[in-house]
Motif scaffolding. Structure first.
Motif, mmCIF file in Angstrom:
data_model
loop_
_atom_site.group_PDB
_atom_site.id
_atom_site.type_symbol
_atom_site.label_atom_id
_atom_site.label_comp_id
_atom_site.label_asym_id
_atom_site.label_seq_id
_atom_site.Cartn_x
_atom_site.Cartn_y
_atom_site.Cartn_z
ATOM 1 N N ILE A 540 45.179 50.064 71.474
ATOM 2 C CA ILE A 540 44.871 48.505 71.801
ATOM 3 C C ILE A 540 43.521 48.119 70.822
ATOM 4 O O ILE A 540 42.772 48.988 70.692
ATOM 5 C CB ILE A 540 44.552 48.113 73.351
ATOM 6 N N ARG A 541 43.554 46.876 70.700
ATOM 7 C CA ARG A 541 42.387 46.106 70.229
ATOM 8 C C ARG A 541 42.074 45.203 71.213
ATOM 9 O O ARG A 541 42.886 44.625 71.663
ATOM 10 C CB ARG A 541 42.730 45.448 68.795
ATOM 11 N N VAL A 542 40.691 45.108 71.441
ATOM 12 C CA VAL A 542 40.078 44.013 72.185
ATOM 13 C C VAL A 542 39.088 43.245 71.679
ATOM 14 O O VAL A 542 38.221 43.537 70.818
ATOM 15 C CB VAL A 542 39.431 44.897 73.390
ATOM 16 N N GLU A 543 39.507 42.018 71.986
ATOM 17 C CA GLU A 543 38.477 40.803 71.500
ATOM 18 C C GLU A 543 37.823 39.870 72.542
ATOM 19 O O GLU A 543 38.568 39.668 73.515
ATOM 20 C CB GLU A 543 39.208 40.068 70.461
ATOM 21 N N PRO A 544 36.777 39.584 72.591
ATOM 22 C CA PRO A 544 36.227 38.752 73.595
ATOM 23 C C PRO A 544 36.778 37.401 73.445
ATOM 24 O O PRO A 544 36.975 36.862 72.487
ATOM 25 C CB PRO A 544 34.639 38.758 73.527
ATOM 26 N N LEU A 545 36.851 36.664 74.532
ATOM 27 C CA LEU A 545 37.379 35.311 74.643
ATOM 28 C C LEU A 545 36.316 34.112 75.239
ATOM 29 O O LEU A 545 35.331 34.947 75.789
ATOM 30 C CB LEU A 545 38.494 35.035 75.416
ATOM 31 N N GLU A 546 36.578 32.878 75.173
ATOM 32 C CA GLU A 546 35.582 32.031 75.721
ATOM 33 C C GLU A 546 35.596 32.038 77.271
ATOM 34 O O GLU A 546 36.614 32.691 77.926
ATOM 35 C CB GLU A 546 35.832 30.656 75.332
ATOM 36 N N SER A 547 34.417 31.705 77.836
ATOM 37 C CA SER A 547 34.390 31.826 79.279
ATOM 38 C C SER A 547 35.514 31.073 80.128
ATOM 39 O O SER A 547 35.941 29.755 79.779
ATOM 40 C CB SER A 547 32.979 31.225 79.755
ATOM 41 N N ALA A 549 38.790 32.064 80.021
ATOM 42 C CA ALA A 549 39.954 32.052 79.275
ATOM 43 C C ALA A 549 40.763 33.257 80.014
ATOM 44 O O ALA A 549 42.079 33.112 79.955
ATOM 45 C CB ALA A 549 39.758 32.554 78.040
ATOM 46 N N GLY A 550 40.345 34.244 80.934
ATOM 47 C CA GLY A 550 41.356 35.353 81.486
ATOM 48 C C GLY A 550 41.514 36.142 80.531
ATOM 49 O O GLY A 550 40.792 36.498 79.600
ATOM 50 N N LEU A 551 42.789 36.779 80.725
ATOM 51 C CA LEU A 551 43.337 38.033 79.800
ATOM 52 C C LEU A 551 44.371 37.204 79.116
ATOM 53 O O LEU A 551 45.303 36.621 79.540
ATOM 54 C CB LEU A 551 43.870 39.063 80.928
ATOM 55 N N GLU A 552 44.265 37.715 77.814
ATOM 56 C CA GLU A 552 45.382 37.179 76.921
ATOM 57 C C GLU A 552 45.947 38.655 76.378
ATOM 58 O O GLU A 552 45.199 39.234 75.574
ATOM 59 C CB GLU A 552 44.989 36.342 75.919
ATOM 60 N N PHE A 553 47.115 38.738 76.876
ATOM 61 C CA PHE A 553 47.795 40.216 76.261
ATOM 62 C C PHE A 553 48.710 39.824 75.351
ATOM 63 O O PHE A 553 49.626 39.033 75.277
ATOM 64 C CB PHE A 553 48.561 40.797 77.376
ATOM 65 N N VAL A 554 48.532 40.524 74.267
ATOM 66 C CA VAL A 554 49.565 40.350 72.831
ATOM 67 C C VAL A 554 49.990 41.567 72.426
ATOM 68 O O VAL A 554 49.775 42.587 72.446
ATOM 69 C CB VAL A 554 48.482 39.832 71.683
ATOM 70 N N ASP A 555 51.579 41.664 72.249
ATOM 71 C CA ASP A 555 52.525 42.661 72.085
ATOM 72 C C ASP A 555 52.611 42.518 70.409
ATOM 73 O O ASP A 555 53.316 41.591 70.068
ATOM 74 C CB ASP A 555 53.763 42.351 72.584
ATOM 75 N N VAL A 582 34.700 48.860 84.391
ATOM 76 C CA VAL A 582 34.541 49.973 83.479
ATOM 77 C C VAL A 582 33.104 50.530 83.381
ATOM 78 O O VAL A 582 32.917 51.741 82.994
ATOM 79 C CB VAL A 582 35.039 49.876 82.134
ATOM 80 N N ASP A 583 32.165 49.687 83.876
ATOM 81 C CA ASP A 583 30.787 50.224 83.506
ATOM 82 C C ASP A 583 30.149 50.183 84.888
ATOM 83 O O ASP A 583 29.933 51.354 85.468
ATOM 84 C CB ASP A 583 30.067 49.366 82.486
ATOM 85 N N HIS A 584 29.731 49.163 85.694
ATOM 86 C CA HIS A 584 28.926 49.119 86.748
ATOM 87 C C HIS A 584 29.830 48.588 87.879
ATOM 88 O O HIS A 584 29.529 48.681 89.023
ATOM 89 C CB HIS A 584 28.227 48.057 86.692
ATOM 90 N N GLY A 585 31.232 48.652 87.416
ATOM 91 C CA GLY A 585 32.350 48.417 88.465
ATOM 92 C C GLY A 585 32.475 47.012 88.679
ATOM 93 O O GLY A 585 33.229 46.765 89.672
ATOM 94 N N HIS A 586 32.130 46.039 87.679
ATOM 95 C CA HIS A 586 32.299 44.682 87.765
ATOM 96 C C HIS A 586 33.539 44.336 87.090
ATOM 97 O O HIS A 586 33.808 45.030 86.162
ATOM 98 C CB HIS A 586 31.074 44.091 87.335
ATOM 99 N N PRO A 587 34.266 43.560 87.583
ATOM 100 C CA PRO A 587 35.515 43.222 86.826
ATOM 101 C C PRO A 587 35.394 42.635 85.431
ATOM 102 O O PRO A 587 34.204 41.907 85.201
ATOM 103 C CB PRO A 587 36.170 41.988 87.925
ATOM 104 N N LEU A 588 36.010 43.002 84.504
ATOM 105 C CA LEU A 588 36.246 42.658 83.218
ATOM 106 C C LEU A 588 37.072 41.418 83.245
ATOM 107 O O LEU A 588 37.999 41.015 83.658
ATOM 108 C CB LEU A 588 36.616 43.480 82.220
ATOM 109 N N VAL A 589 36.338 40.168 82.352
ATOM 110 C CA VAL A 589 36.927 39.137 82.392
ATOM 111 C C VAL A 589 37.132 38.560 80.785
ATOM 112 O O VAL A 589 36.440 39.136 79.829
ATOM 113 C CB VAL A 589 36.539 38.021 83.013
ATOM 114 N N ASP A 590 37.862 37.602 80.509
ATOM 115 C CA ASP A 590 37.854 36.705 79.237
ATOM 116 C C ASP A 590 38.271 37.727 77.981
ATOM 117 O O ASP A 590 37.314 37.874 77.113
ATOM 118 C CB ASP A 590 36.581 35.884 79.047
ATOM 119 N N LEU A 591 39.326 38.349 78.011
ATOM 120 C CA LEU A 591 39.487 39.402 76.936
ATOM 121 C C LEU A 591 41.047 38.927 76.368
ATOM 122 O O LEU A 591 41.864 38.469 76.952
ATOM 123 C CB LEU A 591 39.524 40.929 77.393
#
Length: 723
Positions: A540-547, A549-555, A582-591
């Motif tokens: 996978i490739r991961v890119e940050p999104l604006e605040s 935006a949530g998750l955008e999954f691309v196939d 993945v780090d401190h246990g905080h949810p990941l967002v906007d990717l």
């Protein structure tokens, strides 16, 4: 406790009822004044007692332990043929919900102000709140016998804070000065009666009525002239005004009648001087209450709707009319269960009949039946009684305009409407204050855990100023209150009324994480241990999104290297790992996560295998990019007296707040809008009260998450390591 041995205060018709809320800050002497009025009327036998073994202020165990009134209490007293219901409201700011319930049940407000403390900002706010609903108001100045008391100064403060309609109606006669200052009498400016208290006062007998001393007439004469002009002007009595302008003698009875009109119109507010502990002015006040305060038939009827929302017209305070009543407060008695304090607006309430309950719903956040909008419940009324402290005197009926206690009404909640099943109504509830101070609670033991949810639901049903919810991210049960005293009272009720012990802990603010730049990751889930294995590989490739935006999954898989049926499995795994962090246990967002390559096995690949691969791929990508911790930021709206604007702005700045605008508000107040991190305002309800001297109120709403400053992140990391 039900007392059947004493006479029950009763009124034959609504015109013989007065409902008066005593309003004022803690320490002004409201409860002492209620006790003095009951003593003067003969309802109690000696100071400090409502009945044998019971004081006015120990109607509730919480109040005894905390030494402060936390509930609305009602004490009826007969003045001739008139029944006066004295609604003693809490003075502490944390119990504004009970104070508003008292105003809903009353037709007039008596502001109790200490001559030593004067008018504070909180009292002025309460006055404006009463003015907004058009409630007639009067002022009782207590502790005038203290050597440092200055009645004239307090009246001037009242006029400055409340407006020009405030005028002294009774003035104290004081001889001497300093420590030699002595209160010797009281002069009624309208009746011109002088009450001699030179013998020290007391409740045993009424003071002698005699001509006022010449020095007092000369000293207070201008006040009387001003008072008379204001009464005549506000009552719009042209005949009396003409007689006054011609210098003719004025009939005191006509002046009293005009004063009653002026008070009821809401533009005139008499000030009375009292010393409840000595009995000075108490009998005079008791005599004035039926004369000056309006009866329920002369007050605006609350808005009433049918269950479908259509307004109902033509209702009035008529004992023969359809039943319309409202629950002002609810408590739980260990012997009789749920007890409701009810104000009857129309009709007549009788025991052992079915009533329709229309409720506004209690949003507990616990997912139970209390969350429903209860618009069709029917309950059978239990016994009716008249309250007096902890005593309850049974009655056979309660007419329109009166108040009573109703037992065995388990479904009733504060703010509910009672009406006849065949003719249901709904009275929109008064505005409940929004609790702004959170604290996390947990059961102290396993046995407490079993009862916690149900007990908290009952607690919130009794007091709509409380909220409770389960935070879905931190999984804490968070109790929202109006302040520390409100919280202490709630926790005390949980333990001593419901038998549930809880422990408190700091509220965990829901932090999140995101990528600060692009990253790549591979998830390889290959297990061969004999028999059916697991095989799933994805890149996978991961890119940050604006605040936001949530998750955008691309196939972007080509060539079927990841079979089509397993692409959603990779997305499920990515989403699950984002929720866990993945780090401190905080949810990941906007990717934005792009799946572009992978491998599958014809036998060992499965939905679960690719879900695990998706998780591993996101973890691997996190190791190739820097992560940023995000904190929630709220939009905070603060309303405060203009005098404290600078202090509040400085305090917001110290909390990393960004002020986005200010604007003027009525009554010399200002509204501040700011964006403030949630980490900085957990206890803002308490701290704003201190900074603004009790004049500040605020609301908060979630706005967004934004990057946490590095120094704050280091501080939080240190706190986690030390915990």
């Amino acid at each position: 406790m039900v007392d059947r041995a004493v006479a029950v205060p009763r009124a034959a018709r609504p015109q013989d009822i007065r409902n008066i809320a005593l309003v004022g800050p803690t320490g002004a002497g409201k409860t002492s004044l209620v006790e003095a009025l009951l003593l003067a009327a003969g309802e109690i036998k000696r100071p400090g007692r409502v009945e044998e073994g019971t004081t006015v202020s120990d109607h509730d165990e919480v109040e005894v332990r905390q030494k402060r009134s936390v509930h609305l209490t009602v004490n009826p007293v007969m003045v001739g043929d008139v029944k006066v219901n004295l609604l003693d409201t809490p003075g502490y700011a944390d119990f504004i919900g009970a104070m508003r319930a008292g105003l809903r049940g009353a037709d007039a407000a008596l502001f109790v102000i200490s001559a030593l403390d004067g008018v504070d900002g909180r009292t002025r706010m309460l006055w404006e709140e009463c003015a907004a609903i058009g409630m007639p108001r009067a002022v009782a100045v207590t502790k005038i016998d203290h050597p440092r008391a200055d009645f004239d100064e307090v009246v001037a403060q009242c006029q400055d804070a409340f407006g020009s309609g405030v005028h002294a109606a009774y003035v104290p006669a004081v001889e001497g000065s300093g420590d030699q200052r002595e209160l010797v009498g009281l002069w009624g400016l309208v009746s011109e009666r002088y009450y001699d208290y030179s013998d020290g006062g007391g409740m045993e007998s009424a003071p002698a009525s005699c001509p006022a001393p010449d020095w007092l007439r000369e000293q207070a004469g201008p006040l009387r002239e001003t008072l008379i002009e204001e009464v005549i002007t506000e009552s719009e009595d042209e005949a009396l005004m003409e007689r006054y302008m011609e210098g003719g003698e004025l009939d005191p009875d006509l002046l009293i009648a005009d004063l009653k009109k002026a008070v009821a119109a809401g533009g005139f507010h008499p000030v009375l001087a009292l010393s409840p502990t000595r009995g000075v002015g108490v009998r005079e006040l008791l005599r004035e209450l039926p004369l000056s305060c309006p009866d329920p038939t002369r007050c605006p009827f609350p808005s009433v709707n049918r269950p479908d929302g259509h307004p109902v017209e033509g209702l009035s305070c008529d004992p023969e009319g359809p039943l319309v009543a409202e629950v002002l407060s609810t408590t739980t008695d260990p012997y009789v269960g749920r007890v409701s304090l009810v104000r009857v607006f129309s009709g007549t309430l009788v025991p052992d009949v079915d009533v329709h309950l229309h409720g506004h719903g209690v949003r507990t956040g616990l997912g139970n039946s209390d969350e429903l909008d209860r618009s069709g419940d029917e309950e059978r009324l239990g016994s009716l009684s008249v309250p007096l402290g902890r005593q309850a005197r049974p009655v056979g009926e309660v007419i329109a305009g009166d108040l009573c206690l109703v037992s065995k009404l388990p479904a009733a909640r504060t703010g509910d409407t009672l009406s006849a099943p065949e003719l249901p109504f709904r009275v929109p509830p008064w505005r409940f204050p929004d609790p702004m101070m959170p604290v996390a609670i947990r059961a102290a033991s396993a046995s407490d855990e079993d009862k916690l949810s149900q007990s908290v639901s009952r607690l919130v049903a009794e007091d709509p100023s409380l909220r409770v919810r389960i935070n879905p991210e931190t999984h804490q049960m968070v109790l929202w209150s109006l302040g520390e005293a409100h919280l202490d009272a709630a926790l005390d009720r949980l333990e001593h009324r419901y038998g549930v012990r809880v422990e408190t802990e700091e509220v965990r603010i829901p932090l999140r994480e995101t990528f600060t730049g692009p990253g790549q990751g591979m998830g390889r889930n290959v297990k061969q241990s004999g028999g059916h294995g697991e095989f799933g590989v994805c890149r996978i490739r991961v890119e940050p999104l604006e605040s936001g935006a949530g998750l955008e999954f691309v196939d972007k898989v080509v060539g079927g290297v990841v079979p089509r049926q397993y692409v959603p499995s990779v997305e499920k795994g990515v989403r699950a790992q984002m929720a866990d962090g993945v780090d401190h246990g905080h949810p990941l967002v906007d990717l934005r996560v792009t799946l572009y390559d992978g491998k599958a096995h014809s036998v060992d690949s499965s939905d679960m295998a690719f879900q695990k691969a998706g998780r591993l791929a996101l973890r691997d990508a996190a190791s190739t990019s820097e992560l940023a911790v995000l904190e929630p930021v709220d939009t905070v709206t603060v309303e405060v007296d203009d005098a404290y604007l600078g202090a509040v702005l400085s305090d917001l700045s110290a909390r990393r707040g960004r002020v986005v605008g200010t604007e003027a508000a009525p009554g010399g107040r200002v509204v501040i809008r700011a964006e403030v991190p949630e980490l900085e305002i957990v206890r803002y309800a308490v701290e704003l009260r201190s900074v603004s001297h009790g004049t500040g109120v605020f609301t908060r709403d979630y706005l967004r998450h934004e990057r946490l400053p590095e120094q704050v992140e280091r501080r939080l990391a240190k706190e986690r390591s030390e915990a």
